[in-house]
Motif scaffolding. Structure first.
Motif, PDB file in Angstrom:
ATOM      1  N   GLU A   1       5.731  -2.498   4.515  1.00 20.80           N
ATOM      2  CA  GLU A   1       6.811  -3.182   3.802  1.00 20.80           C
ATOM      3  C   GLU A   1       7.178  -4.474   4.515  1.00 20.80           C
ATOM      4  O   GLU A   1       7.304  -5.528   3.897  1.00 20.80           O
ATOM      5  N   SER A   2       7.332  -4.384   5.827  1.00 24.63           N
ATOM      6  CA  SER A   2       7.690  -5.550   6.629  1.00 24.63           C
ATOM      7  C   SER A   2       6.611  -6.624   6.557  1.00 24.63           C
ATOM      8  O   SER A   2       6.897  -7.815   6.398  1.00 24.63           O
TER       9      SER A   2
ATOM     10  N   ILE B   1      10.438  -2.207  -3.564  1.00 23.23           N
ATOM     11  CA  ILE B   1      11.123  -2.868  -2.460  1.00 23.23           C
ATOM     12  C   ILE B   1      10.876  -4.367  -2.441  1.00 23.23           C
ATOM     13  O   ILE B   1      11.531  -5.088  -1.720  1.00 23.23           O
TER      14      ILE B   1
ATOM     15  N   CYS C   1       5.770   0.589  -0.958  1.00 26.55           N
ATOM     16  CA  CYS C   1       4.922   0.970   0.177  1.00 26.55           C
ATOM     17  C   CYS C   1       5.342   2.331   0.717  1.00 26.55           C
ATOM     18  O   CYS C   1       6.524   2.652   0.755  1.00 26.55           O
TER      19      CYS C   1
ATOM     20  N   ASN D   1       4.559   3.080   3.897  1.00 30.11           N
ATOM     21  CA  ASN D   1       4.729   2.809   5.323  1.00 30.11           C
ATOM     22  C   ASN D   1       5.702   1.648   5.525  1.00 30.11           C
ATOM     23  O   ASN D   1       5.519   0.572   4.957  1.00 30.11           O
ATOM     24  N   LYS D   2       6.710   1.846   6.377  1.00 34.12           N
ATOM     25  CA  LYS D   2       7.724   0.806   6.634  1.00 34.12           C
ATOM     26  C   LYS D   2       7.110  -0.446   7.267  1.00 34.12           C
ATOM     27  O   LYS D   2       7.547  -1.560   7.003  1.00 34.12           O
ATOM     28  N   LYS D   3       6.090  -0.283   8.106  1.00 38.66           N
ATOM     29  CA  LYS D   3       5.427  -1.442   8.715  1.00 38.66           C
ATOM     30  C   LYS D   3       4.744  -2.292   7.640  1.00 38.66           C
ATOM     31  O   LYS D   3       4.739  -3.516   7.717  1.00 38.66           O
TER      32      LYS D   3
END
Length: 88
Positions: free
Chosen positions: A70-71, A4, A64, A66-68
């Protein structure tokens, strides 16, 4: 999973500090297709040693769980935002 985020020319110390704040697994994907879990200090050493040029990461792909996370890593990569990481 596909990478990503492509990291380019980042500060290694700050990057490791941000990694320490990640909740899920974060993988460094090499050009050979190897995946190293960067939540492991041993994998950090092995993976980053191959990519470091002059104290900075030349290029790496990140995945990652976890999406958090990634952010968080996206903001770090593009804006240098270390958020709640303890740097230095």
């Amino acid at each position: 999973m596909t990478p990503i985020l492509n990291l380019h020319d980042i500060d290694v110390t700050k990057f490791l500090a941000v990694l320490d704040t990640c909740e899920g697994n974060v993988y460094l994907v090499t050009s050979e297709g190897d995946r190293l879990n960067l939540k492991s200090k041993l994998c950090q050493l092995v993976g980053l040693t191959k990519l470091i040029e002059g104290g900075r990461i030349a290029e790496a792909s990140i995945i990652c769980d976890n999406k958090k996370d990634e952010s968080k890593l996206f903001r770090f990569n593009f804006f240098g935002d270390t958020a709640d990481a303890k740097v230095g």
